[in-house]
Design a protein around this motif. Structure first.
Motif, short mmCIF file in Angstrom:
data_model
loop_
_atom_site.label_atom_id
_atom_site.label_comp_id
_atom_site.label_asym_id
_atom_site.label_seq_id
_atom_site.Cartn_x
_atom_site.Cartn_y
_atom_site.Cartn_z
N UNK A 328 91.98 -43.23 -1.59
CA UNK A 328 91.43 -41.70 -1.28
C UNK A 328 90.56 -41.86 -0.43
N UNK A 329 89.17 -42.52 -1.37
CA UNK A 329 88.00 -43.10 -0.61
C UNK A 329 87.65 -43.17 0.55
N UNK A 330 88.71 -44.91 0.66
CA UNK A 330 89.19 -45.27 1.75
C UNK A 330 89.52 -44.32 3.21
N UNK A 331 91.04 -43.30 2.80
CA UNK A 331 91.10 -42.87 3.35
C UNK A 331 89.75 -41.73 4.04
N UNK A 332 89.20 -41.61 3.44
CA UNK A 332 88.32 -40.21 3.61
C UNK A 332 87.34 -40.62 3.97
N UNK A 333 86.54 -42.26 4.22
CA UNK A 333 85.49 -42.34 5.46
C UNK A 333 86.41 -43.37 6.90
N UNK A 334 87.69 -43.19 6.58
CA UNK A 334 88.28 -43.39 7.63
C UNK A 334 88.67 -42.40 8.20
N UNK A 335 89.61 -41.50 8.02
CA UNK A 335 88.78 -40.37 8.90
C UNK A 335 87.55 -39.70 9.13
N UNK A 336 86.48 -40.37 8.51
CA UNK A 336 85.51 -39.74 9.14
C UNK A 336 85.14 -40.30 10.17
N UNK A 337 85.59 -41.53 9.81
CA UNK A 337 85.13 -42.97 11.25
C UNK A 337 85.65 -42.28 12.11
N UNK A 338 87.57 -42.13 11.86
CA UNK A 338 87.72 -41.92 13.41
C UNK A 338 87.26 -40.74 13.93
N UNK A 339 87.50 -39.47 12.64
CA UNK A 339 87.53 -38.33 13.31
C UNK A 339 85.11 -38.14 15.00
N UNK A 340 84.40 -39.09 13.77
CA UNK A 340 83.31 -38.95 14.61
C UNK A 340 83.15 -39.93 15.96
N UNK A 341 84.22 -41.03 15.69
CA UNK A 341 83.92 -41.75 17.46
C UNK A 341 84.85 -40.51 18.13
N UNK A 342 85.64 -40.46 17.76
CA UNK A 342 87.00 -39.79 19.02
C UNK A 342 85.68 -38.34 19.49
N UNK A 343 84.96 -37.82 18.47
CA UNK A 343 84.35 -37.03 18.76
C UNK A 343 82.94 -37.71 20.16
N UNK A 344 82.65 -38.85 19.55
CA UNK A 344 81.28 -38.98 20.68
C UNK A 344 81.79 -39.69 21.91
N UNK A 345 83.17 -40.12 21.88
CA UNK A 345 83.57 -40.41 23.41
C UNK A 345 83.72 -38.85 23.65
N UNK A 346 84.47 -38.16 23.52
CA UNK A 346 84.15 -37.04 24.56
C UNK A 346 83.51 -36.71 24.80
N UNK A 347 81.93 -36.59 24.59
CA UNK A 347 80.46 -36.44 24.32
C UNK A 347 80.08 -37.05 25.08
N UNK A 348 79.96 -38.93 25.29
CA UNK A 348 79.57 -38.78 25.46
C UNK A 348 79.57 -39.69 26.96
N UNK A 349 81.08 -39.52 26.99
CA UNK A 349 81.15 -40.14 28.61
C UNK A 349 80.05 -38.76 29.71
N UNK A 350 80.80 -37.17 29.36
CA UNK A 350 79.50 -36.27 29.58
C UNK A 350 78.70 -36.31 29.65
N UNK A 351 77.57 -37.20 29.02
CA UNK A 351 76.08 -37.12 29.18
C UNK A 351 75.71 -38.16 29.67
N UNK A 352 76.52 -38.92 29.79
CA UNK A 352 75.92 -40.41 30.52
C UNK A 352 76.32 -40.22 32.20
N UNK A 353 77.42 -39.74 31.89
CA UNK A 353 78.28 -40.14 33.67
C UNK A 353 78.49 -38.91 34.51
N UNK A 354 78.10 -37.45 33.71
CA UNK A 354 78.46 -36.44 33.79
C UNK A 354 79.53 -35.68 34.80
N UNK A 355 79.54 -34.25 34.62
CA UNK A 355 80.64 -33.80 34.41
C UNK A 355 81.96 -33.64 35.64
#
Length: 418
Positions: A328-355
């Protein structure tokens, strides 16, 4: 947006955009069902069809390779005609594709053909389309709005495995795919039809003119950025693509093969499905926290730090002793990691390449990220089929995660695109 104080502007964004966030979250979650349901399907398919895990997982690789092109095309089209038309067509086609997967077999070739069809249509229901609408209508609180939208996949992670397992136990794996396709048509599609409109769609709608005036200032700001040709000539798009490809390798191995890994240690299918379902709520928490941090802290600092999390998960899995608590601890950390990376990907493209060409450029980076997400499960299946263990790939994943984190830390200062 109407003239007003800085405090009034974010309130205006949320007041007129919260229904968009809801619809986009549901649409995005629906568009990830094929990925988050495969883990619970692997063992039943292995038992019913006699296919090795490597070949079952290859369906994701087919989708990931093809969607590099189709996600880019869908994003480029949405940049020009609006996200609503593309998203609606994508959800309907995607639901049909899940039904087609359920009709495949007994030959392995039909399994691959079904996933090939899904690959063609998935770009129109991918995260690029749903994120594009958010970027077009949110500026100051874009990180949090994207986090809420991308949390739709977290809901999917939490609900799909147990729902699919229930259908498998009652009617078999084919019925599970039929049921998942029906959920898209009956639940996700009505919400998208009712509320999903980006700034382009609002501009085309007479009933949305007042809202368009509210967002006129943001629309002008959101249209700044690189052309896709200029972006391809620079380093940022390729640095982002390479880093997220490496991170995807680390994340995807566990996302898809976590349940088979746990069942190999003697866990029952229901216990493994429960552990996997913990990823969903953790993913939502990871996305919300990361989204809030992206609105406040330097993007490379947040991005690089969360990219280390998959390495921690893989190290824990290498030393896994069969404990449900540890799982369960692994699943929690995996979920946090997956969620964080998905959010970063969507945000960072707009931040560095524009909209200005967000759909097309996110399609490129997201497509390469998707390639990693599809490649890793196949490599994991090969590792198990040939070596009887996932250990070697987990060790490689640790290195990939750390390399990806280092590349994100080295992104440097972003251009001021707003």
């Amino acid at each position: 947006m109407r003239a007003g104080t800085a405090a009034e502007r974010p309130r205006s964004e949320w007041r007129s955009g919260w229904t968009l966030v809801l619809a986009a979250a549901v649409g995005l979650g629906a568009g990830t069902i094929h990925y988050h349901s495969l883990g619970v399907m692997i063992v039943p398919l292995e038992q019913a069809m006699g296919w090795p895990r490597r070949d079952i997982s290859a369906g994701l690789l087919i989708t990931s390779i093809a969607t590099i092109f189709f996600v880019f095309a869908a994003g480029a089209i949405a940049d020009r005609i609006g996200a609503r038309r593309v998203g609606v067509a994508g959800l309907v086609s995607y639901a049909i594709a899940l039904v087609v997967i359920g009709l495949s077999g007994p030959g392995l070739g039909s399994w691959y053909l079904a996933w090939g069809f899904l690959a063609v249509v998935h770009g129109m229901a991918s995260g690029v389309i749903w994120s594009l609408a958010i970027v077009s209508r949110f500026s100051r609180h874009r990180g949090l709005a994207l986090a809420l939208t991308l949390s739709g996949s977290g809901i999917c992670v939490g609900l799909v495995p147990p729902f699919a397992l229930l259908l498998i136990e009652i009617w078999g794996w084919r019925a599970a795919y039929f049921g998942l396709g029906a959920v898209i048509i009956l639940v996700a599609l009505p919400l998208v039809l009712a509320f999903f409109r980006d700034a382009h769609d609002l501009a085309r709608s007479a009933s949305g003119r007042a809202t368009v005036r509210d967002f006129s200032e943001d629309a002008r700001t959101n249209k700044t950025g690189l052309s896709w040709r200029a972006a391809l000539a620079g380093r940022h798009v390729w640095q982002l693509a390479a880093s997220f490809f490496l991170i995807a390798i680390a994340v995807s191995t566990l996302l898809v093969h976590l349940q088979p890994m746990l069942r190999d240690t003697g866990m029952t299918g229901r216990t493994a499905a429960f552990v996997a379902s913990v990823v969903g709520p953790s993913l939502i928490v990871g996305r919300l926290v990361t989204g809030a941090l992206l609105d406040r802290l330097r993007t490379p600092l947040v991005a690089g730090t969360v990219a280390v999390f998959p390495a921690v998960c893989c190290l824990m899995m290498l030393g896994f002793d069969g404990s449900v608590v540890v799982a369960v601890l692994i699943a929690i950390l995996l979920g946090v990691a997956t969620g964080a990376e998905g959010d970063v990907l969507a945000f960072i493209v707009a931040r560095y390449l524009g909209a200005k060409n967000y759909g097309a450029l996110f399609g490129i980076v997201g497509g390469i990220f998707g390639l990693g997400m599809g490649l890793a499960p196949v490599l994991a299946g090969m590792s198990y089929d040939e070596l009887g263990s996932y250990s070697l790939l987990l060790q490689i994943n640790v290195v990939c995660s750390l390399l990806g984190a280092g590349m994100l830390y080295a992104m440097g200062r972003a251009p001021d695109y707003g």
